[in-house]
Design an enzyme around this catalytic site. Sequence first.
Site, PDB file in Angstrom:
ATOM      1  N   TRP A 105       0.818  -1.216   0.000  1.00 13.41           N
ATOM      2  CA  TRP A 105       0.000   0.000   0.000  1.00 13.41           C
ATOM      3  C   TRP A 105       0.842   1.252   0.000  1.00 13.41           C
ATOM      4  O   TRP A 105       0.545   2.202  -0.737  1.00 13.41           O
ATOM      5  CB  TRP A 105      -1.003  -0.016   1.152  1.00 13.41           C
ATOM      6  CG  TRP A 105      -2.088  -1.026   0.916  1.00 13.41           C
ATOM      7  CD1 TRP A 105      -2.333  -2.144   1.659  1.00 13.41           C
ATOM      8  CD2 TRP A 105      -3.044  -1.045  -0.164  1.00 13.41           C
ATOM      9  NE1 TRP A 105      -3.382  -2.847   1.120  1.00 13.41           N
ATOM     10  CE2 TRP A 105      -3.844  -2.200   0.009  1.00 13.41           C
ATOM     11  CE3 TRP A 105      -3.300  -0.201  -1.248  1.00 13.41           C
ATOM     12  CZ2 TRP A 105      -4.871  -2.533  -0.864  1.00 13.41           C
ATOM     13  CZ3 TRP A 105      -4.330  -0.536  -2.118  1.00 13.41           C
ATOM     14  CH2 TRP A 105      -5.101  -1.686  -1.923  1.00 13.41           C
ATOM     15  N   ASP A 178      -1.660   6.435   6.534  1.00 20.41           N
ATOM     16  CA  ASP A 178      -2.719   5.585   5.985  1.00 20.41           C
ATOM     17  C   ASP A 178      -2.972   4.497   7.034  1.00 20.41           C
ATOM     18  O   ASP A 178      -2.172   3.589   7.201  1.00 20.41           O
ATOM     19  CB  ASP A 178      -2.256   4.979   4.652  1.00 20.41           C
ATOM     20  CG  ASP A 178      -3.265   3.994   4.065  1.00 20.41           C
ATOM     21  OD1 ASP A 178      -4.301   3.726   4.713  1.00 20.41           O
ATOM     22  OD2 ASP A 178      -3.011   3.488   2.950  1.00 20.41           O
ATOM     23  N   LYS A 202     -12.383  -1.856   6.086  1.00 19.92           N
ATOM     24  CA  LYS A 202     -11.562  -2.802   6.852  1.00 19.92           C
ATOM     25  C   LYS A 202     -12.047  -2.876   8.299  1.00 19.92           C
ATOM     26  O   LYS A 202     -12.412  -3.930   8.776  1.00 19.92           O
ATOM     27  CB  LYS A 202     -10.091  -2.395   6.812  1.00 19.92           C
ATOM     28  CG  LYS A 202      -9.562  -1.998   5.431  1.00 19.92           C
ATOM     29  CD  LYS A 202      -9.435  -3.168   4.487  1.00 19.92           C
ATOM     30  CE  LYS A 202      -9.211  -2.793   3.040  1.00 19.92           C
ATOM     31  NZ  LYS A 202      -8.024  -2.038   2.724  1.00 19.92           N
TER      32      LYS A 202
HETATM   33  C1  LIG Z   1      -7.508  -1.392   1.460  1.00 17.65           C
HETATM   34  C2  LIG Z   1      -6.423  -0.402   1.626  1.00 17.65           C
HETATM   35  C3  LIG Z   1      -6.280   0.680   0.750  1.00 17.65           C
HETATM   36  C4  LIG Z   1      -7.136   0.847  -0.508  1.00 17.65           C
HETATM   37  O1  LIG Z   1      -8.409   1.153  -0.217  1.00 17.65           O
HETATM   38  P1  LIG Z   1      -9.484   1.339  -1.403  1.00 17.65           P
HETATM   39  O2  LIG Z   1     -10.662   1.744  -0.607  1.00 17.65           O
HETATM   40  O3  LIG Z   1      -9.616   0.025  -2.090  1.00 17.65           O
HETATM   41  O4  LIG Z   1      -8.979   2.403  -2.294  1.00 17.65           O
HETATM   42  C5  LIG Z   1      -5.282   1.596   0.994  1.00 17.65           C
HETATM   43  N1  LIG Z   1      -4.448   1.448   2.038  1.00 17.65           N
HETATM   44  C6  LIG Z   1      -4.535   0.409   2.888  1.00 17.65           C
HETATM   45  C7  LIG Z   1      -3.576   0.299   4.014  1.00 17.65           C
HETATM   46  C8  LIG Z   1      -5.534  -0.542   2.706  1.00 17.65           C
HETATM   47  O5  LIG Z   1      -5.623  -1.581   3.550  1.00 17.65           O
END
Ligand SMILES: *Cc1c(COP(=O)(O)O)cnc(C)c1O
Length: 364
Positions: A105, A178, A202
């Site tokens: 990511w 993030d 998540k």
């Molecule tokens: C799932 C995830 C993303 C991407 O998220 P989307 O909603 O699919 O754009 C970005 N960063 C992390 C750490 C993730 O787990």
Amino acid sequence: MTPIYNFSAGPAVLPREVLEQAASEMLDWHGCGMSVMEMSHRGPEFISIYQQAVADLRELLAIPANYKILFQQGGGLGENAIVPMNLVGRSAQPATIDFVHTGSWSGKSVAEAARYANVNVAAKPAGSFTSVPPQETWQLTPGAAYLHLCTNETIDGVEYNLDNFVPTVQGDTPIVADMSSHILSRVFDVSKYGVMFAGAQKNIGPAGLTLVIVRDDLLGHALPICPSAFNWKTVADHDSMYNTPPTYAIYIAGLVFAHLKRQGGVAAMEQQNIAKAKLLYAALDCDDFYANRVALDSRSRMNVPFYLGDETRNEQFLAGAKARGLLQLKGHKSVGGMRASIYNAMPIQGVQALVDYLNEFAGR
Ligand SMILES: *Cc1c(COP(=O)(O)O)cnc(C)c1O
């Protein structure tokens, strides 16, 4: 019927109580005769849902008053572009953004940000992504627009230990985190960060909602090319209703926040998450039948990738798991193997059921 346990990395398991409440309120929310999906986002019913969600989240994460809570769309990947469009205008041009590249990511974040500024990978492990590089080794840029971290790498299973981690940056360079896959799973100090973002699917609620927590002084610096619906200042000035927000997703997230409060808040969830992770890693570590390759101090409590010693048995493992109601354990295609995501909403009984199966399959 045997209970089903869903180990998906996202969209992921939600608390059963939340789904039951949403089902009971589906056709008629609190006697108003409408579903939340059918309400105006500007009406008093939805405004009360929104305000309660924001207040509960602020309490759960102890978010200081000088931070705004924004509900956006575009997901985590959308924020990879929205963050630079909102922040690079603050610093001298041409701006440079620092990244710590700890997995899939953060790698995607580097690639996207390169469209808006110079990017500097301040640290990256030499081999595969199995640890957070020590902070002493980070090659930070003086005057960087911001430092981007992915504090839990969902695919690689690498997590920063936010308890011991005191990010140090030079000058007023803000830290952007993030936190998509571990926000609300552990206590952390919001005031150390300038921006925190998370795709909801998540650990918060349904896909389609992105949570952004941003410090006030970082608003108002968007590049002219930034779409107005993605300009944090515009979004903040309109209480996330500059354009129609993902109302139903906000409602479900609000139910999750209220549920977390009833469970004792984030500190109580963290204790449960520690216990769940300990149980699972112990079963993986007990001999060579399974392996998790992440350094001990960087192991994620939320996403646990693992491999069978004999990878020719992967399909057999997954079929047996499915037969026992243990679903979505296949690893991400980029790393293979298996992955068990054990978010807040995964009960310890689910982890125990997985551990029982791991032991059975290993013939222990
Ligand atoms: C799932 C995830 C993303 C991407 O998220 P989307 O909603 O699919 O754009 C970005 N960063 C992390 C750490 C993730 O787990």
